[in-house]
Design an enzyme around this catalytic site. Structure first.
Site, PDB file in Angstrom:
ATOM      1  N   ASP A  21       0.859  -1.187   0.000  1.00 64.08           N
ATOM      2  CA  ASP A  21       0.000   0.000   0.000  1.00 64.08           C
ATOM      3  C   ASP A  21       0.899   1.243   0.000  1.00 64.08           C
ATOM      4  OD1 ASP A  21      -1.645   2.141   0.651  1.00 64.08           O
ATOM      5  OD2 ASP A  21      -2.672   1.084   2.276  1.00 64.08           O
ATOM      6  N   ASN A  35      -6.092  12.875 -11.315  1.00 67.63           N
ATOM      7  CA  ASN A  35      -6.698  13.327 -12.572  1.00 67.63           C
ATOM      8  C   ASN A  35      -6.465  14.838 -12.670  1.00 67.63           C
ATOM      9  OD1 ASN A  35      -9.135  14.804 -11.476  1.00 67.63           O
ATOM     10  ND2 ASN A  35      -9.498  12.764 -10.624  1.00 67.63           N
ATOM     11  N   ASP A  45      -5.625   7.526  -5.692  1.00 65.16           N
ATOM     12  CA  ASP A  45      -5.863   8.954  -5.409  1.00 65.16           C
ATOM     13  C   ASP A  45      -6.735   9.098  -4.147  1.00 65.16           C
ATOM     14  OD1 ASP A  45      -6.029  11.698  -5.756  1.00 65.16           O
ATOM     15  OD2 ASP A  45      -7.245  11.629  -7.576  1.00 65.16           O
ATOM     16  N   GLY A 134      -5.361   1.306 -13.516  1.00 64.98           N
ATOM     17  CA  GLY A 134      -6.625   1.022 -12.837  1.00 64.98           C
ATOM     18  C   GLY A 134      -7.780   1.564 -13.658  1.00 64.98           C
ATOM     19  N   VAL A 135      -8.418   2.598 -13.135  1.00 64.09           N
ATOM     20  CA  VAL A 135      -9.563   3.235 -13.802  1.00 64.09           C
ATOM     21  C   VAL A 135      -9.217   3.651 -15.240  1.00 64.09           C
ATOM     22  CG1 VAL A 135     -11.087   5.266 -13.710  1.00 64.09           C
ATOM     23  CG2 VAL A 135     -10.462   4.094 -11.609  1.00 64.09           C
TER      24      VAL A 135
HETATM   25  N1  AR6 Z   1      -1.339   1.665  -3.013  1.00 68.31           N
HETATM   26  C1  AR6 Z   1      -0.765   1.329  -4.186  1.00 68.31           C
HETATM   27  N2  AR6 Z   1      -1.472   1.132  -5.325  1.00 68.31           N
HETATM   28  C2  AR6 Z   1      -2.811   1.300  -5.240  1.00 68.31           C
HETATM   29  C3  AR6 Z   1      -3.491   1.671  -4.059  1.00 68.31           C
HETATM   30  C4  AR6 Z   1      -2.682   1.865  -2.899  1.00 68.31           C
HETATM   31  N3  AR6 Z   1      -3.208   2.219  -1.713  1.00 68.31           N
HETATM   32  N4  AR6 Z   1      -4.828   1.753  -4.329  1.00 68.31           N
HETATM   33  C5  AR6 Z   1      -4.979   1.419  -5.631  1.00 68.31           C
HETATM   34  N5  AR6 Z   1      -3.776   1.146  -6.182  1.00 68.31           N
HETATM   35  P1  AR6 Z   1      -5.973   3.944 -10.210  1.00 68.31           P
HETATM   36  P2  AR6 Z   1      -5.344   5.329 -12.746  1.00 68.31           P
HETATM   37  C6  AR6 Z   1      -3.428   0.724  -7.550  1.00 68.31           C
HETATM   38  O1  AR6 Z   1      -7.325   3.592 -10.725  1.00 68.31           O
HETATM   39  O2  AR6 Z   1      -5.600   4.113 -13.553  1.00 68.31           O
HETATM   40  C7  AR6 Z   1      -8.647   8.012  -9.785  1.00 68.31           C
HETATM   41  O3  AR6 Z   1     -10.013   8.096  -9.554  1.00 68.31           O
HETATM   42  C8  AR6 Z   1      -4.517   0.125  -8.417  1.00 68.31           C
HETATM   43  O4  AR6 Z   1      -4.768  -1.229  -8.037  1.00 68.31           O
HETATM   44  O5  AR6 Z   1      -5.840   4.427  -8.823  1.00 68.31           O
HETATM   45  O6  AR6 Z   1      -4.128   6.166 -13.056  1.00 68.31           O
HETATM   46  C9  AR6 Z   1      -8.013   9.334 -10.164  1.00 68.31           C
HETATM   47  O7  AR6 Z   1      -8.655  10.419  -9.535  1.00 68.31           O
HETATM   48  C10 AR6 Z   1      -3.844   0.214  -9.782  1.00 68.31           C
HETATM   49  O8  AR6 Z   1      -2.915  -0.861  -9.947  1.00 68.31           O
HETATM   50  O9  AR6 Z   1      -5.268   5.074 -11.159  1.00 68.31           O
HETATM   51  C11 AR6 Z   1      -8.188   9.378 -11.643  1.00 68.31           C
HETATM   52  O10 AR6 Z   1      -9.469   9.863 -12.007  1.00 68.31           O
HETATM   53  C12 AR6 Z   1      -3.046   1.521  -9.694  1.00 68.31           C
HETATM   54  O11 AR6 Z   1      -3.015   1.851  -8.304  1.00 68.31           O
HETATM   55  C13 AR6 Z   1      -8.060   7.922 -12.064  1.00 68.31           C
HETATM   56  O12 AR6 Z   1      -8.446   7.164 -10.918  1.00 68.31           O
HETATM   57  C14 AR6 Z   1      -3.641   2.694 -10.463  1.00 68.31           C
HETATM   58  O13 AR6 Z   1      -5.063   2.648 -10.424  1.00 68.31           O
HETATM   59  C15 AR6 Z   1      -6.654   7.555 -12.410  1.00 68.31           C
HETATM   60  O14 AR6 Z   1      -6.638   6.242 -12.897  1.00 68.31           O
END
Ligand code: AR6
Length: 189
Positions: A21, A35, A45, A134-135
């Site tokens: 984490d 974002n 985020d 992720g998203v």
């Molecule tokens: N520690 C490490 N990695 C994490 C954690 C954590 N605590 N939580 C999630 N991840 P994402 P994106 C991982 O969706 O694709 C947001 O809403 C997750 O499993 O967080 O860049 C922003 O505001 C994945 O592998 O980021 C933007 O709108 C990775 O972090 C949008 O999402 C990235 O997933 C950005 O999307």
């Protein structure tokens, strides 16, 4: 859960990957996959803002009122609030749109600009999440190669800028993709 650790050295800088984490890391900075609004969101985020508290959002608001929305591929720095990491570097990765809309260049830029901000602020260690996978839907195997490759390029270009770069991967599938990319990079030398 941070049992699976691996590490290589690039230009005397430690480059590590761990499963865990990012909000728990004690590097000088952690990077947020934000974002362009910088107003928080889901995924990593949301986790960073929840763990760090309101001081982070306060600074984000000031940055946006000063310079507007943060373009994709750029990075800015704020306090880490209540986090162990003193600072958060916020960057915006690309949304995956099939791979021919400049996604790899924008993802490269998100990592590169974050490292530049860390170096400019004389930080010695930084943790990254897996930006955009992720998203934003970037395929993790391809994203891992861009992420590891860009950090290695930066460290070769600016060997004295940092001492340690850590990728903190949340789930085992993401960890496995980064492990493969790290091993491929180490084999190529
Ligand atoms: N520690 C490490 N990695 C994490 C954690 C954590 N605590 N939580 C999630 N991840 P994402 P994106 C991982 O969706 O694709 C947001 O809403 C997750 O499993 O967080 O860049 C922003 O505001 C994945 O592998 O980021 C933007 O709108 C990775 O972090 C949008 O999402 C990235 O997933 C950005 O999307």
């Amino acid at each position: 859960m941070e049992s699976r650790v691996t590490e290589v050295t690039v230009s005397s800088v430690k480059l590590r990957i761990i499963q865990g984490d990012i909000t728990k890391q004690d590097t000088d900075a952690i990077v947020n996959a934000a974002n362009s609004s910088l107003m928080g969101g889901g995924g990593v985020d949301g986790a960073i803002h929840r763990a760090g508290g309101p001081a982070i959002l306060e600074e984000c608001k000031k940055i946006v009122s000063r310079q507007g929305r943060l373009p994709t591929g750029k990075a800015v720095i704020t306090t880490g609030g209540n986090l162990k990491a003193g600072c958060v570097i916020h960057t915006v990765g690309p949304v995956w749109r099939g791979g021919d809309k400049g996604e790899s260049e924008l993802l490269t830029s998100a990592y590169w600009e974050s490292l530049e901000v860390a170096a400019e602020n004389k930080l010695s260690s930084i943790s990254f999440p897996s930006i955009s996978t992720g998203v934003y839907g970037y395929p993790v195997g391809q994203a891992a190669k861009v992420a590891i490759g860009t950090v290695a390029d930066f460290l070769r270009r600016s060997p004295a800028a940092l001492e340690e770069v850590v990728f903190v991967l949340f789930d085992s599938k993401t960890f496995a993709a980064y492990l493969l990319a790290l091993r491929e990079m180490a084999e190529k030398g």
